[in-house]
Design an enzyme around this catalytic site. Structure first.
Site, PDB file in Angstrom:
ATOM      1  CG  HIS A 159      -1.961   1.054   1.231  1.00  0.00           C
ATOM      2  ND1 HIS A 159      -3.298   0.823   1.489  1.00  0.00           N
ATOM      3  CD2 HIS A 159      -1.875   2.387   0.996  1.00  0.00           C
ATOM      4  CE1 HIS A 159      -3.970   1.952   1.427  1.00  0.00           C
ATOM      5  NE2 HIS A 159      -3.121   2.932   1.146  1.00  0.00           N
TER       6      HIS A 159
ATOM      7  CG  HIS B 206      -1.347   6.429  -2.207  1.00  0.00           C
ATOM      8  ND1 HIS B 206      -2.569   6.504  -2.851  1.00  0.00           N
ATOM      9  CD2 HIS B 206      -1.600   5.826  -1.016  1.00  0.00           C
ATOM     10  CE1 HIS B 206      -3.511   5.985  -2.085  1.00  0.00           C
ATOM     11  NE2 HIS B 206      -2.943   5.569  -0.950  1.00  0.00           N
TER      12      HIS B 206
ATOM     13  CG  HIS C 277      -7.697   3.841   0.584  1.00  0.00           C
ATOM     14  ND1 HIS C 277      -7.255   3.512  -0.659  1.00  0.00           N
ATOM     15  CD2 HIS C 277      -6.651   4.434   1.224  1.00  0.00           C
ATOM     16  CE1 HIS C 277      -5.991   3.884  -0.783  1.00  0.00           C
ATOM     17  NE2 HIS C 277      -5.590   4.446   0.341  1.00  0.00           N
TER      18      HIS C 277
ATOM     19  CD  GLU D 281      -7.190   6.600   5.500  1.00  0.00           C
ATOM     20  OE1 GLU D 281      -7.827   6.518   4.439  1.00  0.00           O
ATOM     21  OE2 GLU D 281      -6.029   7.058   5.565  1.00  0.00           O
TER      22      GLU D 281
ATOM     23  CG  HIS E 283      -5.827   2.923   5.846  1.00  0.00           C
ATOM     24  ND1 HIS E 283      -4.532   3.194   6.224  1.00  0.00           N
ATOM     25  CD2 HIS E 283      -6.022   3.615   4.690  1.00  0.00           C
ATOM     26  CE1 HIS E 283      -3.976   4.024   5.354  1.00  0.00           C
ATOM     27  NE2 HIS E 283      -4.862   4.295   4.404  1.00  0.00           N
TER      28      HIS E 283
ATOM     29  CG  ASP F  47      -1.293   5.650   3.144  1.00  0.00           C
ATOM     30  OD1 ASP F  47      -1.684   5.276   2.029  1.00  0.00           O
ATOM     31  OD2 ASP F  47      -1.990   6.357   3.904  1.00  0.00           O
TER      32      ASP F  47
HETATM   33  O1  LIG Z   1      -4.524   7.271   3.155  1.00  0.00           O
HETATM   34  C1  LIG Z   1      -5.166   7.651   2.167  1.00  0.00           C
HETATM   35  N1  LIG Z   1      -6.520   7.557   2.184  1.00  0.00           N
HETATM   36  C2  LIG Z   1      -7.287   7.899   1.136  1.00  0.00           C
HETATM   37  N2  LIG Z   1      -6.772   8.404   0.018  1.00  0.00           N
HETATM   38  C3  LIG Z   1      -5.447   8.556  -0.051  1.00  0.00           C
HETATM   39  C4  LIG Z   1      -4.594   8.193   0.987  1.00  0.00           C
HETATM   40  N3  LIG Z   1      -3.321   8.475   0.613  1.00  0.00           N
HETATM   41  C5  LIG Z   1      -3.392   8.983  -0.632  1.00  0.00           C
HETATM   42  N4  LIG Z   1      -4.663   9.050  -1.027  1.00  0.00           N
HETATM   43  C6  LIG Z   1      -5.200   9.579  -2.284  1.00  0.00           C
HETATM   44  C7  LIG Z   1      -4.476  10.837  -2.748  1.00  0.00           C
HETATM   45  C8  LIG Z   1      -3.879  10.461  -4.073  1.00  0.00           C
HETATM   46  O2  LIG Z   1      -3.918  11.516  -5.006  1.00  0.00           O
HETATM   47  C9  LIG Z   1      -4.736   9.294  -4.512  1.00  0.00           C
HETATM   48  C10 LIG Z   1      -4.135   8.371  -5.528  1.00  0.00           C
HETATM   49  O3  LIG Z   1      -2.862   7.944  -5.175  1.00  0.00           O
HETATM   50  O4  LIG Z   1      -5.019   8.614  -3.307  1.00  0.00           O
HETATM   51 ZN   LIG Z   2      -3.625   4.931   0.973  1.00  0.00          ZN
END
Ligand SMILES: O=c1[nH]cnc2c1ncn2[C@H]1C[C@H](O)[C@@H](CO)O1
Ligand SMILES: [Zn+2]
Length: 355
Positions: free
Chosen positions: A18, A20, A203, A206, A227, A284
Site C-alpha cells: 500500500h 501511493h 481504502h 480509515e 487501513h 501509504d
Molecule cells: O490514506 C489515504 N486515504 C485515502 N486516500 C489517499 C490516501 N493516501 C493517498 N490518497 C489519495 C491521494 C492520491 O492523489 C490518490 C491516488 O494515489 O489517493
Molecule cells: Zn492509501
C-alpha cells in the site's frame, strides 16, 4: 524482548502493498521537475517546501492530509515525470530491501496536460521496469478510482485496469476522502474488475466506520482492505474478515497523522495480530508520511511490542497477501522464508546474504 535496530529491520526482506506513487516522491525531485516544467510551487527549497508535502502529527484529518497531493500532482503531468517518480520510488524501496511492492495511483489525476490514460499507465510501468532491471525488486501497479470523482470515471479506470491486466497492473482500488463518499456509488467499477478476474482492494475504515468496510467487502468484493482500523468497532465483521483471511493493509504512522487513531499506542494492529487476522505493514505515502517500511516496523516494534518472530510472521503475511499469481507467490515466499530463518539481528552472516 531483544531490541532491533533500524538497520536490522532494513536488512529483512519486505513487501509494501500500500504505497501511493503521488505521495512518495523525493522532495528534491519535486523541485527539479517544477523547474523543468515551469510549474510554480508554494516554496522553492527543500526545507521550505517540506511543510507543504509532509504532514506531521499535528495533522487533523484525512482531508487535511490529502492537501499535500495538490503540490505533488502539479509536477506529475508529463510522461517523463511519471517514469522518473516511479523509478525513484522503486529504487528507494529496493534500498531498504523491499522485494515486492504494489504501487498505486489514479491516472485520472495526471491528465492536466493532456496525457492519455494509456500513456499514464505506460509511463509508470516503464519507470518500474527500469528499476526492476537494476535492483532485486518485483513490482505491480494498482489503479485507483477516487471516491469524490464520478462513478463513470471509476468505470473508465476499471476498463483501463482490464486493458493492462497481465501487463503490469495487478489490481484496482478506491481512494480519497471517505466520509460522505460511500464506496457503493462505485460498485459497477468493481463489478467490471471482478468479472474480469482481477483483484481489488479498497481504502475503508480509515475516516469512516465499519459500515464502510462492510460495503467494500460485500458490495465491492474487496480482496484486501486498505487501513481497516475501524474494524475494531464491529466484532462480527472482524470475525468475517478473520475467517476469510482478508488481509488488512495497515499503515500505522499514516493512521496517526490522519487521526484514524489518536496515538500509536491505540493502533489496533496489535489486537488484530493477536486475534489472528492477516495484517501487513505498509508506508501509504513515503514522503507525505515521512516514512519507510523499515520505520513502520520499527514503530510497531518499539511502540506496540512486536518482537522479531512476530515481525517475521507479519512479513510472511505481506508476501502471502500479494496480488501475484499463485505459482510466482509460492516461489517468492519460499525464497523469503528461507532468508528469514537464517536472519539474525546484527549478524554479519545474514548481512552477507544480501550483498
Ligand atoms: O490514506 C489515504 N486515504 C485515502 N486516500 C489517499 C490516501 N493516501 C493517498 N490518497 C489519495 C491521494 C492520491 O492523489 C490518490 C491516488 O494515489 O489517493
Ligand atoms: Zn492509501
Amino acid at each position: 524482548m531483544p531490541k532491533l535496530t533500524l538497520q536490522d529491520l532494513q536488512r529483512l526482506p519486505k513487501t509494501d502493498l500500500h504505497v501511493h506513487l503521488d505521495g512518495s516522491l523525493r522532495i528534491p525531485t519535486i523541485l527539479d521537475l517544477a523547474e523543468q516544467q515551469k510549474v510554480k510551487l508554494p516554496a522553492d527549497t527543500v526545507d521550505s517546501l517540506r511543510p507543504f508535502v509532509e504532514v506531521g502529527e499535528d495533522c487533523k484529518s484525512l482531508v487535511e492530509y490529502l492537501r499535500a497531493f495538490d503540490v505533488t500532482l502539479s509536477v506529475m503531468q508529463t510522461y517523463e515525470s511519471l517514469v522518473r517518480t516511479a523509478f525513484e520510488l522503486a529504487e528507494d524501496a529496493a534500498k531498504e530491501n523491499v522485494r515486492y511492492m504494489e504501487v498505486r495511483y489514479s491516472p485520472i489525476l495526471h491528465q492536466q496536460k493532456g496525457l492519455t490514460l494509456h500513456a499514464i499507465v505506460q509511463a509508470v510501468l516503464e519507470g518500474l521496469a527500469l528499476a526492476e532491471k537494476q535492483y532485486p525488486i518485483k513490482t505491480g501497479v494498482i489503479l485507483c478510482g477516487m471516491r469524490h470523482i464520478s462513478p463513470d470515471i471509476s468505470l473508465r479506470l476499471a476498463d483501463l485496469t482490464v486493458a493492462f491486466k497481465n501487463k503490469g497492473v495487478v489490481g484496482f482500488d478506491l481512494a480519497g476522502a471517505e466520509e460522505n463518499f460511500p464506496a457503493k456509488r462505485h460498485k459497477d467499477a468493481f463489478g467490471r474488475v471482478l468479472q474480469n478476474n482481477i483483484n481489488c482492494t479498497l481504502h475503508a475504515g480509515e475516516a469512516y466506520g465499519p459500515e464502510s468496510i462492510h460495503q467494500a467487502i460485500h458490495l465491492c468484493g474487496a480482496h484486501r482492505i486498505g487501513h481497516g482500523v475501524r474494524l475494531i468497532e464491529d466484532g462480527d465483521l472482524l470475525n468475517y474478515v478473520n475467517d476469510h483471511r482478508i488481509p488488512l493493509e495497515c499503515c500505522p504512522s499514516s493512521n496517526v497523522q490522519t487521526k484514524a487513531v489518536k496515538k500509536m499506542a491505540d493502533h489496533p494492529i496489535r489486537l488484530f495480530y493477536d486475534l489472528g487476522l492477516r495484517v501487513t505493514v505498509n508506508t501509504d505515502n513515503r514522503m507525505v508520511t515521512n516514512t519507510t517500511v523499515s520505520r513502520e516496523f520499527q514503530v510497531i516494534h518499539e511502540e506496540l511490542g512486536f518482537g522479531l518472530e512476530e515481525i517475521k510472521e507479519v512479513i510472511i503475511m505481506g508476501f502471502k497477501s500479494a496480488f501475484l499469481p499463485y505459482a510466482l507467490k509460492r516461489a517468492l515466499l519460499a525464497e523469503v522464508v528461507h532468508e528469514l530463518k537464517a536472519f539474525k539481528p546484527g549478524s554479519l552472516e545474514s548481512k552477507k546474504e544480501h550483498l
